[in-house]
Write a protein that holds these residues in place. Sequence first.
Motif, PDB file in Angstrom:
ATOM      1  N   THR A 172       0.714  -1.071   0.129  1.00  0.00           N
ATOM      2  CA  THR A 172      -0.037  -0.195   0.257  1.00  0.00           C
ATOM      3  C   THR A 172       0.981   1.226   0.067  1.00  0.00           C
ATOM      4  O   THR A 172       0.578   2.029  -0.949  1.00  0.00           O
ATOM      5  N   VAL A 173       1.930   1.186   0.951  1.00  0.00           N
ATOM      6  CA  VAL A 173       2.623   2.368   0.959  1.00  0.00           C
ATOM      7  C   VAL A 173       3.536   2.557  -0.400  1.00  0.00           C
ATOM      8  O   VAL A 173       3.925   3.856  -0.791  1.00  0.00           O
ATOM      9  N   LEU A 174       4.034   1.462  -0.659  1.00  0.00           N
ATOM     10  CA  LEU A 174       4.703   1.392  -1.935  1.00  0.00           C
ATOM     11  C   LEU A 174       4.157   1.910  -3.262  1.00  0.00           C
ATOM     12  O   LEU A 174       4.608   2.498  -4.364  1.00  0.00           O
ATOM     13  N   ALA A 175       2.814   1.619  -3.125  1.00  0.00           N
ATOM     14  CA  ALA A 175       2.013   1.850  -4.259  1.00  0.00           C
ATOM     15  C   ALA A 175       1.722   3.531  -4.381  1.00  0.00           C
ATOM     16  O   ALA A 175       1.867   4.114  -5.351  1.00  0.00           O
ATOM     17  N   ALA A 176       1.513   4.200  -2.969  1.00  0.00           N
ATOM     18  CA  ALA A 176       1.305   5.337  -3.057  1.00  0.00           C
ATOM     19  C   ALA A 176       2.876   6.140  -3.218  1.00  0.00           C
ATOM     20  O   ALA A 176       2.702   7.288  -3.856  1.00  0.00           O
ATOM     21  N   ALA A 177       3.906   5.672  -2.992  1.00  0.00           N
ATOM     22  CA  ALA A 177       5.098   6.108  -3.242  1.00  0.00           C
ATOM     23  C   ALA A 177       5.426   6.074  -4.773  1.00  0.00           C
ATOM     24  O   ALA A 177       5.965   6.958  -5.344  1.00  0.00           O
ATOM     25  N   THR A 178       5.067   5.083  -5.285  1.00  0.00           N
ATOM     26  CA  THR A 178       5.193   4.880  -6.926  1.00  0.00           C
ATOM     27  C   THR A 178       4.163   5.760  -7.776  1.00  0.00           C
ATOM     28  O   THR A 178       4.781   6.629  -8.581  1.00  0.00           O
ATOM     29  N   ALA A 179       3.169   6.100  -7.094  1.00  0.00           N
ATOM     30  CA  ALA A 179       2.381   7.201  -7.822  1.00  0.00           C
ATOM     31  C   ALA A 179       2.789   8.580  -7.579  1.00  0.00           C
ATOM     32  O   ALA A 179       2.402   9.480  -8.544  1.00  0.00           O
ATOM     33  N   ALA A 180       3.566   8.825  -6.650  1.00  0.00           N
ATOM     34  CA  ALA A 180       4.072  10.039  -6.480  1.00  0.00           C
ATOM     35  C   ALA A 180       5.098  10.511  -7.714  1.00  0.00           C
ATOM     36  O   ALA A 180       5.355  11.596  -8.058  1.00  0.00           O
ATOM     37  N   VAL A 181       5.483   9.413  -8.434  1.00  0.00           N
ATOM     38  CA  VAL A 181       6.641   9.716  -9.299  1.00  0.00           C
ATOM     39  C   VAL A 181       6.070   9.298 -10.720  1.00  0.00           C
ATOM     40  O   VAL A 181       6.490   9.036 -11.861  1.00  0.00           O
ATOM     41  N   THR A 182       4.660   8.950 -10.701  1.00  0.00           N
ATOM     42  CA  THR A 182       3.821   8.654 -11.827  1.00  0.00           C
ATOM     43  C   THR A 182       2.967   9.710 -12.559  1.00  0.00           C
ATOM     44  O   THR A 182       2.332  10.402 -11.744  1.00  0.00           O
ATOM     45  N   LYS A 183       3.190  10.283 -13.669  1.00  0.00           N
ATOM     46  CA  LYS A 183       2.450  11.571 -14.302  1.00  0.00           C
ATOM     47  C   LYS A 183       1.136  11.192 -14.660  1.00  0.00           C
ATOM     48  O   LYS A 183       0.258  12.240 -14.564  1.00  0.00           O
ATOM     49  N   SER A 184       0.795  10.117 -15.009  1.00  0.00           N
ATOM     50  CA  SER A 184      -0.519   9.798 -15.423  1.00  0.00           C
ATOM     51  C   SER A 184      -0.848   8.284 -15.336  1.00  0.00           C
ATOM     52  O   SER A 184      -0.024   7.468 -14.949  1.00  0.00           O
ATOM     53  N   ALA A 185      -2.276   8.204 -15.135  1.00  0.00           N
ATOM     54  CA  ALA A 185      -2.707   6.598 -15.147  1.00  0.00           C
ATOM     55  C   ALA A 185      -2.284   5.734 -16.281  1.00  0.00           C
ATOM     56  O   ALA A 185      -1.951   4.570 -16.096  1.00  0.00           O
ATOM     57  N   GLU A 186      -2.150   6.351 -17.381  1.00  0.00           N
ATOM     58  CA  GLU A 186      -1.664   5.399 -18.557  1.00  0.00           C
ATOM     59  C   GLU A 186      -0.135   4.912 -18.389  1.00  0.00           C
ATOM     60  O   GLU A 186       0.112   3.991 -18.718  1.00  0.00           O
TER      61      GLU A 186
END
Length: 273
Positions: A172-186
């Motif tokens: 869960t926390v790694l997903a949020a951390a990865t989302a921090a460096v992800t520009k778009s859902a695609e």
Amino acid sequence: MTAPAVTAPPPHLDGRAADVPGPLARLAAIGRAELTLMWRSKLVLFGALVTPAGFAFATRSAVEEMDLSDTGLTAATVVLPSAVVFALVFVVYANLVIVYVARREELVLKRLRTGLLTDRELLAGAALPALCVALAQCAVLAVTVSVAMGAPAPRAPHLAVLGVLSGMAVLTVLAAATAAVTKSAESAQLTSMPLLLVSMFGSGLFVPFEVLPDSVAEVARRLPLSPVVELVRGGWTGELGGGGAVGAFAVAMAWTAAGAWAVRRWFRWEPRG
């Protein structure tokens, strides 16, 4: 001289607590909304319900061709924890990266932060449906693999439960951390790929630690999902001692703490520029 009329204060100013929903009610509200969106997405449902079973089947085919005679393991005790971790990876991690990024880009997170929800409640509420589905999927896969491959009942079920719960926290926390460096859902599929590949080939999902060289196995045991594999496998075999269980749990909590720090430091609540 007539005294001024005294009017009753508004209900929220009369000293009485207003009907403000508590933390659990707020989490449930966010969770219901996310569950509705998950149910409407056929792609998400396919990834959550079908993909883990497909990878578990592929793992079984690969493991049955290995020589495990010197490892003390059976095909069932290799495939079973792998199936559980696949469920966690695809239902929790891969799904939540997309959820967090999509809600941020749609300004949902920004709007909800202006209300009563705290940041932790917002992230946890969005993760709640995925965690519930993952828990159910882990149970289904564990029973299915046990019956299909003749695995015995778990000798230390508390270790298996600890492994699943720690895996949920880490991912869960790694997903949020990865989302921090992800520009778009695609692009979420690309940014989540490194952890998926490293976990598949380095955390004992396809190749058990016991068949790796000692130096490689020692490094592999420090990867984010390796403790989950060790705890779940130890839950079935009963051969993971107290020291090994504490060490594996400590590695999982270290990754959880590192991920939580990264979220606090870099997570964005508005679309990336």
